[in-house]
Design a protein around this motif. Structure first.
Motif, PDB file in Angstrom:
ATOM      1  N   GLN A  61       0.853  -1.192   0.000  1.00 24.75           N
ATOM      2  CA  GLN A  61       0.000   0.000   0.000  1.00 24.75           C
ATOM      3  C   GLN A  61       0.885   1.236   0.000  1.00 24.75           C
ATOM      4  OE1 GLN A  61      -2.742   0.354   3.273  1.00 24.75           O
ATOM      5  NE2 GLN A  61      -4.027   1.834   2.217  1.00 24.75           N
ATOM      6  N   GLN A  62       0.837   1.976  -1.100  1.00 21.39           N
ATOM      7  CA  GLN A  62       1.696   3.141  -1.240  1.00 21.39           C
ATOM      8  C   GLN A  62       1.376   4.211  -0.202  1.00 21.39           C
ATOM      9  OE1 GLN A  62       1.311   4.529  -5.288  1.00 21.39           O
ATOM     10  NE2 GLN A  62       3.147   3.412  -5.914  1.00 21.39           N
ATOM     11  N   ASN A  63       2.446   4.905   0.223  1.00 18.06           N
ATOM     12  CA  ASN A  63       2.326   6.091   1.072  1.00 18.06           C
ATOM     13  C   ASN A  63       1.806   5.793   2.473  1.00 18.06           C
ATOM     14  OD1 ASN A  63       3.144   7.573  -1.209  1.00 18.06           O
ATOM     15  ND2 ASN A  63       1.028   7.724  -1.909  1.00 18.06           N
ATOM     16  N   VAL A  64       1.889   4.531   2.897  1.00 16.14           N
ATOM     17  CA  VAL A  64       1.535   4.148   4.269  1.00 16.14           C
ATOM     18  C   VAL A  64       2.784   3.578   4.922  1.00 16.14           C
ATOM     19  CG1 VAL A  64       0.090   2.698   5.735  1.00 16.14           C
ATOM     20  CG2 VAL A  64      -0.861   3.689   3.647  1.00 16.14           C
ATOM     21  N   VAL A  65       3.033   3.991   6.159  1.00 13.19           N
ATOM     22  CA  VAL A  65       4.219   3.535   6.882  1.00 13.19           C
ATOM     23  C   VAL A  65       3.789   3.006   8.251  1.00 13.19           C
ATOM     24  CG1 VAL A  65       4.676   5.833   7.826  1.00 13.19           C
ATOM     25  CG2 VAL A  65       6.533   4.181   7.659  1.00 13.19           C
ATOM     26  N   ASP A  66       4.425   1.905   8.678  1.00 12.02           N
ATOM     27  CA  ASP A  66       4.187   1.320  10.004  1.00 12.02           C
ATOM     28  C   ASP A  66       5.372   1.624  10.908  1.00 12.02           C
ATOM     29  OD1 ASP A  66       1.648  -0.305   9.717  1.00 12.02           O
ATOM     30  OD2 ASP A  66       2.818  -1.158   8.078  1.00 12.02           O
ATOM     31  N   ILE A  67       5.068   1.929  12.165  1.00 10.59           N
ATOM     32  CA  ILE A  67       6.098   2.108  13.187  1.00 10.59           C
ATOM     33  C   ILE A  67       5.860   1.057  14.260  1.00 10.59           C
ATOM     34  CG2 ILE A  67       6.944   3.604  15.023  1.00 10.59           C
ATOM     35  CD1 ILE A  67       6.568   5.975  13.318  1.00 10.59           C
ATOM     36  N   HIS A  68       6.898   0.272  14.562  1.00 11.31           N
ATOM     37  CA  HIS A  68       6.814  -0.773  15.574  1.00 11.31           C
ATOM     38  C   HIS A  68       7.663  -0.361  16.772  1.00 11.31           C
ATOM     39  CE1 HIS A  68       4.823  -3.035  12.521  1.00 11.31           C
ATOM     40  NE2 HIS A  68       5.909  -3.182  11.778  1.00 11.31           N
ATOM     41  N   PHE A  83       1.917   1.156  15.052  1.00 13.19           N
ATOM     42  CA  PHE A  83       1.151   2.338  14.653  1.00 13.19           C
ATOM     43  C   PHE A  83       1.339   2.521  13.141  1.00 13.19           C
ATOM     44  CE2 PHE A  83       2.927   2.674  18.845  1.00 13.19           C
ATOM     45  CZ  PHE A  83       1.889   3.117  19.653  1.00 13.19           C
ATOM     46  N   ASP A  84       0.307   2.994  12.478  1.00 14.02           N
ATOM     47  CA  ASP A  84       0.443   3.242  11.038  1.00 14.02           C
ATOM     48  C   ASP A  84      -0.002   4.658  10.707  1.00 14.02           C
ATOM     49  OD1 ASP A  84      -2.586   2.973   9.984  1.00 14.02           O
ATOM     50  OD2 ASP A  84      -2.214   1.373  11.434  1.00 14.02           O
ATOM     51  N   TYR A  85       0.641   5.229   9.677  1.00 16.27           N
ATOM     52  CA  TYR A  85       0.373   6.606   9.263  1.00 16.27           C
ATOM     53  C   TYR A  85       0.337   6.660   7.742  1.00 16.27           C
ATOM     54  CZ  TYR A  85       1.906   7.362  14.067  1.00 16.27           C
ATOM     55  OH  TYR A  85       2.042   7.290  15.424  1.00 16.27           O
ATOM     56  N   VAL A 342      11.797  12.147   9.164  1.00 16.18           N
ATOM     57  CA  VAL A 342      11.806  11.276  10.343  1.00 16.18           C
ATOM     58  C   VAL A 342      13.081  10.456  10.392  1.00 16.18           C
ATOM     59  CG1 VAL A 342       9.302  11.118  10.608  1.00 16.18           C
ATOM     60  CG2 VAL A 342      10.468   9.529   9.085  1.00 16.18           C
ATOM     61  N   ASN A 343      13.516  10.208  11.632  1.00 22.81           N
ATOM     62  CA  ASN A 343      14.670   9.350  11.900  1.00 22.81           C
ATOM     63  C   ASN A 343      14.143   7.941  12.152  1.00 22.81           C
ATOM     64  OD1 ASN A 343      16.878   8.002  13.032  1.00 22.81           O
ATOM     65  ND2 ASN A 343      17.607   9.806  14.113  1.00 22.81           N
ATOM     66  N   LYS A 353       6.885   9.248  15.754  1.00 25.51           N
ATOM     67  CA  LYS A 353       5.417   9.144  15.815  1.00 25.51           C
ATOM     68  C   LYS A 353       4.791  10.530  15.875  1.00 25.51           C
ATOM     69  CE  LYS A 353       5.206   6.263  19.317  1.00 25.51           C
ATOM     70  NZ  LYS A 353       4.635   5.394  20.365  1.00 25.51           N
ATOM     71  N   ASN A 354       5.382  11.411  16.655  1.00 24.49           N
ATOM     72  CA  ASN A 354       4.844  12.780  16.752  1.00 24.49           C
ATOM     73  C   ASN A 354       4.915  13.491  15.403  1.00 24.49           C
ATOM     74  OD1 ASN A 354       4.272  12.510  19.479  1.00 24.49           O
ATOM     75  ND2 ASN A 354       6.246  13.322  20.124  1.00 24.49           N
ATOM     76  N   THR A 355       6.037  13.316  14.696  1.00 23.49           N
ATOM     77  CA  THR A 355       6.197  13.969  13.393  1.00 23.49           C
ATOM     78  C   THR A 355       5.163  13.471  12.399  1.00 23.49           C
ATOM     79  OG1 THR A 355       8.570  14.314  13.738  1.00 23.49           O
ATOM     80  CG2 THR A 355       7.782  14.330  11.465  1.00 23.49           C
ATOM     81  N   LEU A 356       4.975  12.161  12.312  1.00 21.95           N
ATOM     82  CA  LEU A 356       4.027  11.602  11.356  1.00 21.95           C
ATOM     83  C   LEU A 356       2.581  11.898  11.761  1.00 21.95           C
ATOM     84  CD1 LEU A 356       5.818   8.221  10.633  1.00 21.95           C
ATOM     85  CD2 LEU A 356       5.561  10.161   9.088  1.00 21.95           C
ATOM     86  N   ARG A 357       2.335  11.986  13.056  1.00 27.89           N
ATOM     87  CA  ARG A 357       0.996  12.384  13.508  1.00 27.89           C
ATOM     88  C   ARG A 357       0.710  13.834  13.102  1.00 27.89           C
ATOM     89  NH1 ARG A 357       1.745  11.676  18.616  1.00 27.89           N
ATOM     90  NH2 ARG A 357       1.337   9.439  18.521  1.00 27.89           N
ATOM     91  N   PHE A 358       1.716  14.675  13.231  1.00 27.80           N
ATOM     92  CA  PHE A 358       1.604  16.073  12.798  1.00 27.80           C
ATOM     93  C   PHE A 358       1.294  16.129  11.299  1.00 27.80           C
ATOM     94  CE2 PHE A 358       3.376  19.984  11.087  1.00 27.80           C
ATOM     95  CZ  PHE A 358       3.038  20.957  12.018  1.00 27.80           C
ATOM     96  N   ALA A 359       2.002  15.311  10.520  1.00 27.47           N
ATOM     97  CA  ALA A 359       1.786  15.288   9.076  1.00 27.47           C
ATOM     98  C   ALA A 359       0.369  14.838   8.735  1.00 27.47           C
ATOM     99  CB  ALA A 359       2.813  14.376   8.408  1.00 27.47           C
TER     100      ALA A 359
END
Length: 482
Positions: A61-68, A83-85, A342-343, A353-359
Motif C-alpha cells: 500500500q503506497q504512502n503508508v508507513v508502520d512504526i513498531h 502504529f500506522d500513518y 523522520v529518523n 510518531k509525533n512527526t508523522l501524527r503532525f503530518a
C-alpha cells in the motif's frame, strides 16, 4: 529508555518477524487536494547507530508507513506496539533529494514563475535531515530558475530571515535585527530585511551559503548544531511586463526536541522548546485551516451561508509573516508542500510518531460526492485511474506519461490546474515539446467542453471553456492525436 531498547534488540527483531506481512489496508475517506501535498521522508540509518530501524514503509500500500515500538510491559516480557500513518507521498531511505524535487517541488517553481505562491515546509525532529533536504532543494530551485527553460523574462529577488520566537534577523546582513510590522492592508512587512536581486544560480547559491553560516544553532542531545529557529527563504519573481509578483517560500522549520533534551539543557532550552512547539502548533492550524477553506470552496455540496474555518495566523510571528499563504480569500493562488522528515532509529520512535501524527493532521481529504457518476465521455467525472488510462491510450507518440501529468488528481481536480502547469507537466515527459503539450491540453478541454454543450452540468470550481486557463491552440490537436 535507550538502555531498554539496546537490551532487547534481539527480542524486538523476533517480534517484528512475527507480524502479519499483509496488514489491514487503510481506506482513505476522500481525495487529497491538488493544492496541498503532505509527504514524509525517512532518512537512512547512520552507520554509528546501534539501534534497529523502527519504521517500515508498506510495499502493498503506497504512502503508508508502520512504526513498531517496543513496550516495557510491567507484567512480563516486552511487547510490540504498532502504529500506522498515511501521507500523500512517502520517500524511503533510498530516495534522493533530487527525486523529491522532481516529484514535489519542481511544480512549485513554474507556479510561482507565473504569479502564484508556492510554499515548502520541512518539519521534523532535530537530526532528521530537514536542513540537508532544504539545502539541496534550494540549489535545484536556483538551477531551474536560471537555466532558461521557463518561458518569459523575470526579475528574481531573494530575502532570507531567521525567526526565533518573536524576534527576526536578516541572514543576508550578518543577523541584523528585522522588525515585523503590519501595513495598512493587514500584511506583515519585514522592515530592515535586505532583498537582493540575483541574475544567475551562482549568486543564489552564494546567498544561501551566506545565510546558512549565520543561522542560529545550538547543541542538543541529538545534534551538535541543531537549528533552533525557523529559516525563511523568500524568492520574489517579478514579471516586468505586468508588474505582478509570484512568490516561492522555502522554509526550514526549527528542529523539535524531546523531553530528554530539555532535561539535559535546563530552563533556557525548555523555554525555547515551548516557543518552537507553540509556533509549530499554530502553523499546523493555519495550514489545515487553509486546506479546509480550499476544500469548502471547491465542494459542490457547500451549503449557502457556510462559515469559512478560522485561520489563527496572528498567534505566532511565523504565521504572521506568511499570512498571504493562508488567506482563503487572497487574490493569488497557493500551493503548499510539507516534507515531514523522520529518523528511523528505534531510539527515536517517540519523536517519529509525533512527526508523522503532525503530518497526518495536515491532510484534509475532500469527500467524494455520491452524485458524481463516472462517464467515459465526461472527463470531469473520471477517477485518477480513469484519467491515467485515457492519457495512456490517447497520447503514445511521443508518450505523455500519466504518472507525471496526473500523479494523483481526479478529473475534477485536474481541471482546476492552470493551463501553464498542465503544459509544464507534459514537457517533463521525454520527447514531449510545447506543441505536444498544447495539443494534449486542448484535446482534454475539448472533451469537457463538448460534454457541457450536451447538457452535462459543470461542477462548482471547474472552469468553463471560456476561462483563460483553456489553451488557445485547439487546432494543434489535429497534429497530435492517436
Amino acid at each position: 529508555m535507550e538502555q531498554f531498547y539496546l537490551k532487547n534488540v534481539a527480542r524486538y527483531h523476533t517480534l517484528v518477524e512475527r507480524i502479519d506481512p499483509t496488514p489491514k489496508p487503510r481506506i482513505p475517506a476522500g481525495t487529497a487536494s491538488p493544492n496541498m501535498v503532505v509527504s514524509a521522508r525517512i532518512r537512512p540509518l547512520s552507520q554509528d547507530e546501534d539501534f534497529p530501524s523502527a519504521i517500515y514503509p508498506r510495499s502493498v500500500q503506497q504512502n503508508v508507513v508502520d512504526i513498531h515500538d517496543l513496550y516495557n510491559h510491567p507484567k512480563g516480557n516486552p511487547i510490540l506496539k504498532s502504529f500506522d500513518y498515511q501521507v500523500d507521498q512517502l520517500f524511503n531511505p533510498e530516495s534522493t533529494t533530487d527525486e523529491i524535487y522532481e516529484r514535489l517541488v519542481a511544480d512549485l517553481v513554474p507556479f510561482a514563475w507565473n504569479g502564484g505562491i508556492g510554499t515548502l515546509f520541512a518539519y521534523g525532529q532535530t537530526g532528521s535531515g530537514k536542513t540537508f533536504t532544504v539545502s539541496r532543494l534550494e540549489q535545484l530551485v536556483a538551477e531551474t530558475l536560471m537555466n532558461g527553460t521557463l518561458e518569459g523574462d523575470r526579475e528574481i529577488h531573494m530575502t532570507i530571515i531567521d525567526l526565533a520566537g518573536n524576534a527576526a534577523f536578516d541572514l543576508l546582513s550578518k543577523r541584523q535585527p528585522v522588525s515585523l510590522l503590519e501595513d495598512s492592508f493587514g500584511f506583515t512587512q519585514m522592515v530592515g530585511a535586505k532583498e537582493y536581486q540575483v541574475r544567475n544560480k551562482e549568486e543564489m547559491k552564494i546567498l544561501v551559503e551566506q545565510a546558512t553560516s549565520f543561522r542560529r544553532t545550538a547543541s542538543t542531545f541529538k545534534n551538535d548544531a541543531s537549528s533552533r529557529s525557523h529559516a525563511i527563504c523568500r524568492i520574489r519573481i517579478k514579471d516586468p511586463a505586468t508588474g505582478t509578483d509570484g512568490l516561492l517560500y522555502l522554509i526550514d522549520l526549527a528542529g523539535s526536541e524531546g523531553a530528554r533534551d530539555v532535561a539535559s539543557h535546563g530552563a533556557d532550552r525548555m523555554r525555547e522548546t515551548r516557543e518552537i512547539n507553540n509556533s509549530l502548533s499554530v502553523l499546523k492550524d493555519c495550514i489545515r485551516g487553509k486546506a479546509e477553506a480550499d476544500a469548502l470552496q471547491s465542494s459542490a455540496r457547500r451549503k449557502p451561508g457556510a462559515k469559512m474555518p478560522h485561520i489563527p495566523f496572528r498567534r505566532s510571528a511565523l504565521t504572521k509573516v506568511l499570512k498571504h499563504v493562508f488567506d482563503p480569500v487572497g487574490a493569488q493562488k497557493c500551493k503548499t508542500v510539507v516534507i515531514a522528515c523522520v529518523n528511523p532509529s528505534l531510539a527515536d520512535v517517540g519523536p517519529s510518531k509525533n512527526t508523522l501524527r503532525f503530518a497526518e493532521l495536515l491532510r484534509v481529504l475532500i469527500p467524494v460526492s455520491g452524485k458524481m457518476v463516472s462517464d467515459p465521455m465526461v472527463p470531469v467525472t473520471w477517477t485518477n485511474a480513469e484519467l491515467r488510462e485515457w492519457i495512456m491510450q490517447n497520447f503514445d507518440t511521443p508518450p505523455i506519461l500519466p504518472h507525471i501529468v496526473a500523479s494523483r488528481e481526479s478529473g475534477a481536480q485536474f481541471f482546476n490546474l492552470t493551463g501553464t502547469e498542465i503544459e509544464y507537466r507534459c514537457q517533463k515527459c521525454p520527447g514531449v515539446r510545447i506543441e505536444h503539450a498544447k495539443a494534449f491540453r486542448s484535446k482534454i478541454w475539448g472533451m469537457q467542453a463538448e460534454a457541457q454543450n450536451m447538457g452535462w452540468p459543470n461542477p462548482k470550481g471547474v472552469l468553463s471553456q471560456t476561462d483563460d486557463r483553456v489553451g488557445e491552440n485547439s487546432d494543434a490537436v489535429e497534429n497530435f492525436v492517436r
